[in-house]
Design a protein around this motif. Sequence first.
Motif, PDB file in Angstrom:
ATOM      1  N   ASP A   1       0.870  -1.169   0.000  1.00 47.41           N
ATOM      2  CA  ASP A   1       0.000   0.000   0.000  1.00 47.41           C
ATOM      3  C   ASP A   1       0.908   1.221   0.000  1.00 47.41           C
ATOM      4  O   ASP A   1       1.433   1.634   1.039  1.00 47.41           O
ATOM      5  CB  ASP A   1      -0.915  -0.003   1.229  1.00 47.41           C
ATOM      6  CG  ASP A   1      -2.016   1.039   1.116  1.00 47.41           C
ATOM      7  OD1 ASP A   1      -1.705   2.155   0.637  1.00 47.41           O
ATOM      8  OD2 ASP A   1      -3.160   0.756   1.500  1.00 47.41           O
ATOM      9  N   ASN A   2       1.134   1.789  -1.189  1.00 48.75           N
ATOM     10  CA  ASN A   2       2.107   2.873  -1.315  1.00 48.75           C
ATOM     11  C   ASN A   2       1.591   4.205  -0.777  1.00 48.75           C
ATOM     12  O   ASN A   2       2.388   5.104  -0.521  1.00 48.75           O
ATOM     13  CB  ASN A   2       2.492   3.036  -2.794  1.00 48.75           C
ATOM     14  CG  ASN A   2       3.193   1.808  -3.331  1.00 48.75           C
ATOM     15  OD1 ASN A   2       4.194   1.373  -2.800  1.00 48.75           O
ATOM     16  ND2 ASN A   2       2.647   1.224  -4.389  1.00 48.75           N
ATOM     17  N   GLU A   3       0.289   4.323  -0.609  1.00 52.37           N
ATOM     18  CA  GLU A   3      -0.237   5.580  -0.078  1.00 52.37           C
ATOM     19  C   GLU A   3       0.095   5.735   1.402  1.00 52.37           C
ATOM     20  O   GLU A   3       0.509   6.802   1.859  1.00 52.37           O
ATOM     21  CB  GLU A   3      -1.744   5.641  -0.291  1.00 52.37           C
ATOM     22  CG  GLU A   3      -2.372   6.931   0.208  1.00 52.37           C
ATOM     23  CD  GLU A   3      -3.869   6.977  -0.035  1.00 52.37           C
ATOM     24  OE1 GLU A   3      -4.510   7.948   0.412  1.00 52.37           O
ATOM     25  OE2 GLU A   3      -4.396   6.032  -0.665  1.00 52.37           O
TER      26      GLU A   3
ATOM     27  N   ARG B   1      -6.781  -0.395   5.671  1.00 53.34           N
ATOM     28  CA  ARG B   1      -6.307   0.949   5.357  1.00 53.34           C
ATOM     29  C   ARG B   1      -7.309   2.012   5.779  1.00 53.34           C
ATOM     30  O   ARG B   1      -6.942   3.130   6.137  1.00 53.34           O
ATOM     31  CB  ARG B   1      -5.979   1.063   3.868  1.00 53.34           C
ATOM     32  CG  ARG B   1      -7.160   1.151   2.952  1.00 53.34           C
ATOM     33  CD  ARG B   1      -6.769   0.956   1.498  1.00 53.34           C
ATOM     34  NE  ARG B   1      -5.738   1.890   1.094  1.00 53.34           N
ATOM     35  CZ  ARG B   1      -5.981   3.104   0.592  1.00 53.34           C
ATOM     36  NH1 ARG B   1      -7.227   3.498   0.491  1.00 53.34           N
ATOM     37  NH2 ARG B   1      -5.002   3.882   0.221  1.00 53.34           N
TER      38      ARG B   1
ATOM     39  N   LYS C   1      -6.295   4.897   8.311  1.00 55.16           N
ATOM     40  CA  LYS C   1      -6.481   6.301   7.950  1.00 55.16           C
ATOM     41  C   LYS C   1      -7.255   7.042   9.038  1.00 55.16           C
ATOM     42  O   LYS C   1      -6.927   8.196   9.387  1.00 55.16           O
ATOM     43  CB  LYS C   1      -7.218   6.388   6.614  1.00 55.16           C
ATOM     44  CG  LYS C   1      -7.445   7.807   6.126  1.00 55.16           C
ATOM     45  CD  LYS C   1      -8.159   7.794   4.785  1.00 55.16           C
ATOM     46  CE  LYS C   1      -8.414   9.217   4.293  1.00 55.16           C
ATOM     47  NZ  LYS C   1      -9.114   9.225   2.983  1.00 55.16           N
TER      48      LYS C   1
ATOM     49  N   MET D   1       2.078  13.419   4.982  1.00 51.90           N
ATOM     50  CA  MET D   1       0.981  12.620   4.436  1.00 51.90           C
ATOM     51  C   MET D   1      -0.306  13.435   4.367  1.00 51.90           C
ATOM     52  O   MET D   1      -1.064  13.366   3.411  1.00 51.90           O
ATOM     53  CB  MET D   1       0.775  11.372   5.298  1.00 51.90           C
ATOM     54  CG  MET D   1      -0.336  10.452   4.819  1.00 51.90           C
ATOM     55  SD  MET D   1      -0.545   9.073   5.930  1.00 51.90           S
ATOM     56  CE  MET D   1       1.082   8.360   5.851  1.00 51.90           C
TER      57      MET D   1
ATOM     58  N   ASN E   1      -0.277  15.898   1.490  1.00 49.09           N
ATOM     59  CA  ASN E   1      -0.459  15.271   0.182  1.00 49.09           C
ATOM     60  C   ASN E   1      -1.903  14.854  -0.064  1.00 49.09           C
ATOM     61  O   ASN E   1      -2.320  14.684  -1.204  1.00 49.09           O
ATOM     62  CB  ASN E   1       0.445  14.041   0.051  1.00 49.09           C
ATOM     63  CG  ASN E   1       1.894  14.422  -0.127  1.00 49.09           C
ATOM     64  OD1 ASN E   1       2.188  15.511  -0.609  1.00 49.09           O
ATOM     65  ND2 ASN E   1       2.797  13.554   0.275  1.00 49.09           N
ATOM     66  N   LEU E   2      -2.667  14.648   1.009  1.00 50.98           N
ATOM     67  CA  LEU E   2      -4.053  14.251   0.834  1.00 50.98           C
ATOM     68  C   LEU E   2      -4.899  15.369   0.245  1.00 50.98           C
ATOM     69  O   LEU E   2      -5.999  15.135  -0.232  1.00 50.98           O
ATOM     70  CB  LEU E   2      -4.646  13.821   2.183  1.00 50.98           C
ATOM     71  CG  LEU E   2      -4.149  12.483   2.739  1.00 50.98           C
ATOM     72  CD1 LEU E   2      -4.704  12.252   4.121  1.00 50.98           C
ATOM     73  CD2 LEU E   2      -4.493  11.344   1.816  1.00 50.98           C
TER      74      LEU E   2
ATOM     75  N   THR F   1      -4.179  10.149  -6.872  1.00 52.70           N
ATOM     76  CA  THR F   1      -3.640   8.818  -6.632  1.00 52.70           C
ATOM     77  C   THR F   1      -3.274   8.181  -7.968  1.00 52.70           C
ATOM     78  O   THR F   1      -4.094   8.142  -8.889  1.00 52.70           O
ATOM     79  CB  THR F   1      -4.670   7.949  -5.899  1.00 52.70           C
ATOM     80  OG1 THR F   1      -5.014   8.580  -4.672  1.00 52.70           O
ATOM     81  CG2 THR F   1      -4.077   6.570  -5.614  1.00 52.70           C
TER      82      THR F   1
ATOM     83  N   GLY G   1      -1.075   3.515  -6.434  1.00 51.80           N
ATOM     84  CA  GLY G   1      -1.739   3.974  -5.227  1.00 51.80           C
ATOM     85  C   GLY G   1      -1.018   5.088  -4.505  1.00 51.80           C
ATOM     86  O   GLY G   1      -1.508   5.580  -3.485  1.00 51.80           O
ATOM     87  N   LYS G   2       0.143   5.497  -5.016  1.00 51.40           N
ATOM     88  CA  LYS G   2       0.890   6.564  -4.370  1.00 51.40           C
ATOM     89  C   LYS G   2       0.306   7.920  -4.739  1.00 51.40           C
ATOM     90  O   LYS G   2      -0.208   8.115  -5.828  1.00 51.40           O
ATOM     91  CB  LYS G   2       2.365   6.497  -4.787  1.00 51.40           C
ATOM     92  CG  LYS G   2       3.278   7.355  -3.947  1.00 51.40           C
ATOM     93  CD  LYS G   2       4.738   7.095  -4.298  1.00 51.40           C
ATOM     94  CE  LYS G   2       5.669   7.906  -3.422  1.00 51.40           C
ATOM     95  NZ  LYS G   2       7.095   7.637  -3.730  1.00 51.40           N
ATOM     96  N   ILE G   3       0.428   8.858  -3.794  1.00 51.54           N
ATOM     97  CA  ILE G   3      -0.106  10.194  -4.016  1.00 51.54           C
ATOM     98  C   ILE G   3       0.879  10.996  -4.848  1.00 51.54           C
ATOM     99  O   ILE G   3       2.065  11.082  -4.522  1.00 51.54           O
ATOM    100  CB  ILE G   3      -0.384  10.890  -2.678  1.00 51.54           C
ATOM    101  CG1 ILE G   3      -1.442  10.116  -1.898  1.00 51.54           C
ATOM    102  CG2 ILE G   3      -0.830  12.316  -2.894  1.00 51.54           C
ATOM    103  CD1 ILE G   3      -2.777  10.033  -2.566  1.00 51.54           C
TER     104      ILE G   3
END
Length: 658
Positions: free
Chosen positions: A59-61, A91, A95, A343, A346-347, A352, A392-394
């Motif tokens: 899970d890269n996020e 996840r 979160k 993090m 970046n959200l 994504t 899945g990364k931001i």
Amino acid sequence: MLDFFTIFSKGGIVLWCFQGTSQLFTPSVNALIKSVILQERTGNNSFSHDALTLKYKLDNEFELVFVVAYQNILQLSYVDKFLTDIQLEFRQRYKDVLLGGPMTWGKHDFTEFTGTFSRVLKDREDENRAEQKAGRKMRNFDESAKSKKTVSSMIENKKEEKKPAKGKENKTSKIPMPDSRKSKTSLPEPPQINGAPLGDETSAAVNGTTSAPPSGGLDEETRLKNLQKLAMRGKKKTPGNDNSKSPNGSQRKVKQNTKWDNGGSSKDMGALDFSGTSDDSAFIPTQAEQALVGKMSGQLQDIEPEDDDYEEEDFEEEEVEVKPQANSQSKPSSSSGGGMFSMFRNLVGSKTLTPEDLKPVLDKMKDHLIAKNVAADIAVKLCESVSAKLEGKILGTFGSIASTVKTTLTEACVQILSPRRRVDILRDAMDARQNKRPYVITFCGVNGVGKSTNLAKVCFWLVENGLSVLIAACDTFRSGAVEQLRTHVRKLNALHPPSRHQGREMVQLYERGYGKDSAGIAMEAIASARDYRIDVVLVDTAGRMQDNEPLMRALTKLVKVNQPDLVLFVGEALVGNEAVDQLTKFNRALADFSQQQPPRLIDGIILTKFDTIDDKVGAAVSMTYTTGQPIVFVGTGQTYSDLRNLNARAVVASLLRA
């Protein structure tokens, strides 16, 4: 069914764990982390260790790793879907905990996730049992293709089969005619009996036809010529009977020897014969060779990186304009710290990455790697690894997919080329000298890659650092192999004469001629080095193709009997896909024919002819990715000092340069 399941962060913190048996799973998880995750080999989500199969999902996020383990004799088809379901369930909880603030982070240990895990596992197992129980539904006769066939269709098919094949009609009606004398009717070819042509009347009787009238047929001369050609058809001409092309008939022109302009005479050829010179004083080093002495003491120099002021390659990807989400409100963050707080920044106003976003860039990157001499399979695995790491990364607002992929691939290639273990030959050789035993290095590889030449370079480097060397001539197959090593020994001793080393001869040759057992010669050389207190033994072996089983068995015997401290595979930088095949089959042969556990495999790589490839350095990545072993030396020229260490970042910069 499942023996083990764990969720941990990429920082190494275990967030949740399930263990179904009392077996210790720590070595297997550690092997997965060291061999796959840290080595950027995440393209394939399956890993085998001992009797276990480990499957993982990244899970890269949120920088999480999900790992499940089960016995490798089981075939569990629902594991991949189960991993995805657990990832989605966990996840969301993770979160919520992060968004709760730093005050709530230490109050959650995710123990309540056990119930969710059991529920999802039960649902997947029940679904799998139902699918296995249902199996494949058999079709009845009405659903089969045979029921659609009728009697009329079968009759029509038989009629179609009786139709003559195309091209067989009027086959006998095509006869070559003279220039302007063509008959109005087509004549069949005259038949033969025992090779002799039949006459007109006999031919007509056999064919059941009447001959054409003289007015519309061929004249007598043309007809005889056609019959003669027909009689000669199918017969081979003897080369000695055809004298029509040469005016003299049987006289043939004999090929004369080539005479070169500056060929010289037989008297001059004596100056080129060096077979009788065996005195060491016959070789006198030049000033350029004398200048090499003293420049290679200590560790070798790295490959010099080229200038970095080059234009980056356009991977057909424009700067991505990421629009903020409709419900999100972009607020400037007052905190300037990194870590967890990055993090949250970046959200907001970010996107994504999905496989659809990465596919065009990775396709272009794969073609670029193959063009740079990376093996096709390795290029695909590298791109799959990058995709698994970025999916899945931001992506930041001002980020570019192309630059993100290139940065990730650079880090992956540098990690692959960086050695996983220390290889310090000078230190190990000095430790062996203190233990009163020689340090043994074996050189192996295919034909023509430069084993003997690079062995001499390594020998020169060792002598420069005060170590005495014994070269074992174990190539008892190739003509001239022993003489080549003898020439190198004479040159090396001329560059480092005994007068510079307190009367001690620094380089010696141990040879027993040709046609002998190479493993026995290596054993005798090692014993001789131990008796005469020689520091290092360099074992030269015969070149062999990776598919030659008898020669691969002989190499395995040499390694198994003598147990060298280092087994180096010598490969050239010019190869592409062949590098993977060579290393894989060499390692497989050493493992299969040694009959020992654990088998002795290749410990390192010497990459030769590196100065001939410009920026096509993909063979370095292919070799290290295949074996996981480091590139110990890089050959960059023809002199003894042309030996370098591998600079991983310089190689990767050349690899990704446009």
